[in-house]
Structure formats: structure tokens, C-alpha cells
Scaffold this active site. Sequence first.
Site, PDB file in Angstrom:
ATOM      1  N   ASN A  74      10.601   3.447   1.971  1.00 13.09           N
ATOM      2  CA  ASN A  74       9.841   2.639   2.762  1.00 13.09           C
ATOM      3  C   ASN A  74      11.049   1.334   2.115  1.00 13.09           C
ATOM      4  O   ASN A  74      10.124  -0.033   2.743  1.00 13.09           O
ATOM      5  CB  ASN A  74       7.854   2.143   2.816  1.00 13.09           C
ATOM      6  N   GLY A 101       0.979  -1.230   0.010  1.00 10.04           N
ATOM      7  CA  GLY A 101      -0.064  -0.117  -0.301  1.00 10.04           C
ATOM      8  C   GLY A 101       0.733   0.992  -0.322  1.00 10.04           C
ATOM      9  O   GLY A 101       0.086   2.649  -0.287  1.00 10.04           O
ATOM     10  N   ASP A 102       1.984   1.096   0.494  1.00  8.20           N
ATOM     11  CA  ASP A 102       3.305   2.134   0.294  1.00  8.20           C
ATOM     12  C   ASP A 102       4.650   2.011   0.034  1.00  8.20           C
ATOM     13  O   ASP A 102       5.751   2.178   0.500  1.00  8.20           O
ATOM     14  CB  ASP A 102       2.935   2.451   1.750  1.00  8.20           C
ATOM     15  N   PHE A 103       4.610   1.549  -1.218  1.00  6.43           N
ATOM     16  CA  PHE A 103       6.045   0.700  -1.181  1.00  6.43           C
ATOM     17  C   PHE A 103       6.763   1.603  -2.402  1.00  6.43           C
ATOM     18  O   PHE A 103       6.310   2.230  -3.700  1.00  6.43           O
ATOM     19  CB  PHE A 103       5.459  -0.605  -2.604  1.00  6.43           C
TER      20      PHE A 103
END
Length: 68
Positions: free
Chosen positions: A32, A26-28
Site C-alpha cells: 500500500n 490499519g494496513d500500512f
Amino acid sequence: MINPRAVYKKMIDLVIKLADHGLVHGDFNEFNLMIDDEENLTVIDFPQMVSTSHPQAEYYFRRDCKNV
């Protein structure tokens, strides 16, 4: 020396491996991910993770792939 093509493949493989296990990060993105000198990747920051059965899982999966 880091091989960008090899690292890219590892990132895509990680996104797919997560999905194979029923998860979408979801937030690759670059904020991260951590990489060491041997091109090993570590993914961090999972609060946005959703199940592949989530109504917007496909949207988040495609966004993760695009963010790579």
C-alpha cells in the site's frame, strides 16, 4: 539510488503524521505504498482506516509500525 534508511524514516513519519491527525491506516505495508525516484511516498488503500479513538487503534497503529 534509493536510501533505505531515509525511506524507512519517511514511512514512520507518515504513520505518525496520520495518527497526529487522528487516523490509523490499519494496513500500512509494502503493498500500500508507492515510491518514486526522488523517494517521495504515496500511501494508498484506506478502507481499513480507523480513528485514533477506535477501541483497537493502538493495536492497528503498532501493527502498522511493525509492518514498515
